[in-house]
Design a protein around this motif. Structure first.
Motif, PDB file in Angstrom:
ATOM      1  N   PRO A  58      -8.675 -65.418   9.711  1.00 38.58           N
ATOM      2  CA  PRO A  58      -7.419 -65.902  10.277  1.00 38.58           C
ATOM      3  C   PRO A  58      -6.274 -65.001   9.802  1.00 38.58           C
ATOM      4  O   PRO A  58      -6.476 -64.107   8.983  1.00 38.58           O
ATOM      5  CB  PRO A  58      -7.299 -67.301   9.672  1.00 38.58           C
ATOM      6  N   SER A  59      -5.090 -65.256  10.260  1.00 32.37           N
ATOM      7  CA  SER A  59      -3.928 -64.516   9.763  1.00 32.37           C
ATOM      8  C   SER A  59      -3.751 -64.808   8.274  1.00 32.37           C
ATOM      9  O   SER A  59      -4.262 -65.811   7.765  1.00 32.37           O
ATOM     10  CB  SER A  59      -2.678 -64.941  10.526  1.00 32.37           C
ATOM     11  N   LEU A  60      -3.010 -63.955   7.589  1.00 28.46           N
ATOM     12  CA  LEU A  60      -2.728 -64.201   6.170  1.00 28.46           C
ATOM     13  C   LEU A  60      -1.973 -65.505   5.982  1.00 28.46           C
ATOM     14  O   LEU A  60      -2.223 -66.244   5.033  1.00 28.46           O
ATOM     15  CB  LEU A  60      -1.934 -63.039   5.568  1.00 28.46           C
ATOM     16  N   THR A  61      -1.065 -65.808   6.892  1.00 26.14           N
ATOM     17  CA  THR A  61      -0.320 -67.066   6.811  1.00 26.14           C
ATOM     18  C   THR A  61      -1.269 -68.256   6.891  1.00 26.14           C
ATOM     19  O   THR A  61      -1.157 -69.213   6.118  1.00 26.14           O
ATOM     20  CB  THR A  61       0.742 -67.140   7.936  1.00 26.14           C
ATOM     21  N   ALA A  62      -2.228 -68.180   7.825  1.00 24.93           N
ATOM     22  CA  ALA A  62      -3.196 -69.276   7.978  1.00 24.93           C
ATOM     23  C   ALA A  62      -4.091 -69.381   6.743  1.00 24.93           C
ATOM     24  O   ALA A  62      -4.411 -70.481   6.288  1.00 24.93           O
ATOM     25  CB  ALA A  62      -4.034 -69.065   9.232  1.00 24.93           C
ATOM     26  N   ARG A  63      -4.489 -68.246   6.172  1.00 23.22           N
ATOM     27  CA  ARG A  63      -5.332 -68.277   4.977  1.00 23.22           C
ATOM     28  C   ARG A  63      -4.567 -68.899   3.808  1.00 23.22           C
ATOM     29  O   ARG A  63      -5.087 -69.758   3.105  1.00 23.22           O
ATOM     30  CB  ARG A  63      -5.831 -66.891   4.597  1.00 23.22           C
ATOM     31  N   VAL A  64      -3.336 -68.466   3.593  1.00 21.74           N
ATOM     32  CA  VAL A  64      -2.530 -69.021   2.499  1.00 21.74           C
ATOM     33  C   VAL A  64      -2.340 -70.526   2.697  1.00 21.74           C
ATOM     34  O   VAL A  64      -2.459 -71.304   1.744  1.00 21.74           O
ATOM     35  CB  VAL A  64      -1.178 -68.280   2.381  1.00 21.74           C
ATOM     36  N   LEU A 143       0.683 -59.184  -2.873  1.00 23.13           N
ATOM     37  CA  LEU A 143      -0.358 -59.591  -1.931  1.00 23.13           C
ATOM     38  C   LEU A 143      -0.159 -61.073  -1.590  1.00 23.13           C
ATOM     39  O   LEU A 143      -0.056 -61.907  -2.495  1.00 23.13           O
ATOM     40  CB  LEU A 143      -1.742 -59.369  -2.543  1.00 23.13           C
ATOM     41  N   ALA A 144      -0.155 -61.406  -0.322  1.00 24.11           N
ATOM     42  CA  ALA A 144       0.155 -62.775   0.116  1.00 24.11           C
ATOM     43  C   ALA A 144      -0.726 -63.819  -0.542  1.00 24.11           C
ATOM     44  O   ALA A 144      -0.238 -64.871  -0.948  1.00 24.11           O
ATOM     45  CB  ALA A 144       0.049 -62.879   1.634  1.00 24.11           C
ATOM     46  N   VAL A 145      -2.030 -63.540  -0.670  1.00 29.79           N
ATOM     47  CA  VAL A 145      -2.933 -64.555  -1.233  1.00 29.79           C
ATOM     48  C   VAL A 145      -2.689 -64.784  -2.721  1.00 29.79           C
ATOM     49  O   VAL A 145      -3.111 -65.799  -3.263  1.00 29.79           O
ATOM     50  CB  VAL A 145      -4.427 -64.240  -0.981  1.00 29.79           C
ATOM     51  N   CYS A 146      -2.018 -63.870  -3.368  1.00 33.93           N
ATOM     52  CA  CYS A 146      -1.638 -64.068  -4.773  1.00 33.93           C
ATOM     53  C   CYS A 146      -0.195 -64.568  -4.879  1.00 33.93           C
ATOM     54  O   CYS A 146       0.115 -65.411  -5.714  1.00 33.93           O
ATOM     55  CB  CYS A 146      -1.785 -62.765  -5.549  1.00 33.93           C
ATOM     56  N   ARG A 147       0.670 -64.054  -4.033  1.00 33.38           N
ATOM     57  CA  ARG A 147       2.106 -64.337  -4.098  1.00 33.38           C
ATOM     58  C   ARG A 147       2.464 -65.721  -3.579  1.00 33.38           C
ATOM     59  O   ARG A 147       3.333 -66.399  -4.132  1.00 33.38           O
ATOM     60  CB  ARG A 147       2.836 -63.267  -3.278  1.00 33.38           C
ATOM     61  N   ASP A 148       1.797 -66.158  -2.499  1.00 35.68           N
ATOM     62  CA  ASP A 148       2.244 -67.346  -1.783  1.00 35.68           C
ATOM     63  C   ASP A 148       1.370 -68.578  -1.994  1.00 35.68           C
ATOM     64  O   ASP A 148       1.612 -69.610  -1.366  1.00 35.68           O
ATOM     65  CB  ASP A 148       2.333 -67.042  -0.280  1.00 35.68           C
TER      66      ASP A 148
END
Length: 192
Positions: A58-64, A143-148
């Motif tokens: 999925p998009s990074l937004t969806a994964r986060v 990185l989005a998955v670490c940052r968000d």
């Protein structure tokens, strides 16, 4: 007890995430490693789930959003996303080797401690590689998955998918076991 959320890398729909000879596809390798790490953690009594087991990303937004939903649902969690590194995106072999752990610039002390432990256990497995590491043992990158994510989060780059020696090792039984062991041992030590 804390829950471990393991993050899979990319998906079949993301181009270029494979070794130059096509023997290693990062999305497949990551999913296989996540399943094996999960099973080893469960065998040690550690509650563990995988964020996405489907082949498409999925998009990074969806994964986060998914990771944050899982973290809220399960309470006290940590997130570890398993990847393979690449020195280039040109379809050629390169010389960079070894393991790396990443945290976000806004990383919590727990994220930093987990990344340090992952690096420590990678070195115990002989996966230091040929690059210089920061004195902390981990890199800082937004990185989005670490940052968000709402829980402590680390992204691991488990050797290089564009280095022949790393690929041969990653695809061997001892190499797969080393990747499993470094994650399981670091996470188990972190949980104590």
């Amino acid at each position: 007890m804390r829950t471990v959320i393991l993050g899979t890398a990319h998906g079949a729909n993301v181009a270029g995430k494979h070794s130059p000879d096509g023997r290693l596809r990062e999305y497949q390798y990551s999913r296989a490693m996540c399943r094996m790490v999960r099973d080893a953690l469960l065998a040690r009594g550690v509650k563990c789930i995988i964020d996405i087991e489907a082949d498409l990303e999925p998009s990074l937004t969806a994964r986060v959003s998914l990771v944050n939903r899982l973290a809220r649902q399960h309470g006290d969690c940590i997130y570890v996303s398993l990847h393979n590194n690449a020195a280039g995106n040109d379809g050629r072999w390169h010389d960079a080797r070894g393991f790396a752990a990443f945290v976000a610039p806004n990383a919590s002390r727990e994220s930093q401690r987990l990344a340090t432990l992952l690096h420590k256990h990678a070195l115990k497995q002989g996966l230091g590689g040929n690059r210089c590491y920061p004195s902390t043992g981990y890199y800082v990158k937004s990185l989005a998955v670490c940052r968000d994510t709402v829980c402590p989060a680390v992204l691991t780059e488990n050797l290089f998918q564009d280095n022949r020696d790393d690929i041969n090792y990653l695809l061997s039984e001892p190499g797969m076991q080393a990747i499993i062991d470094l994650h399981v041992n670091a996470i188990t030590e972190f949980m104590k």
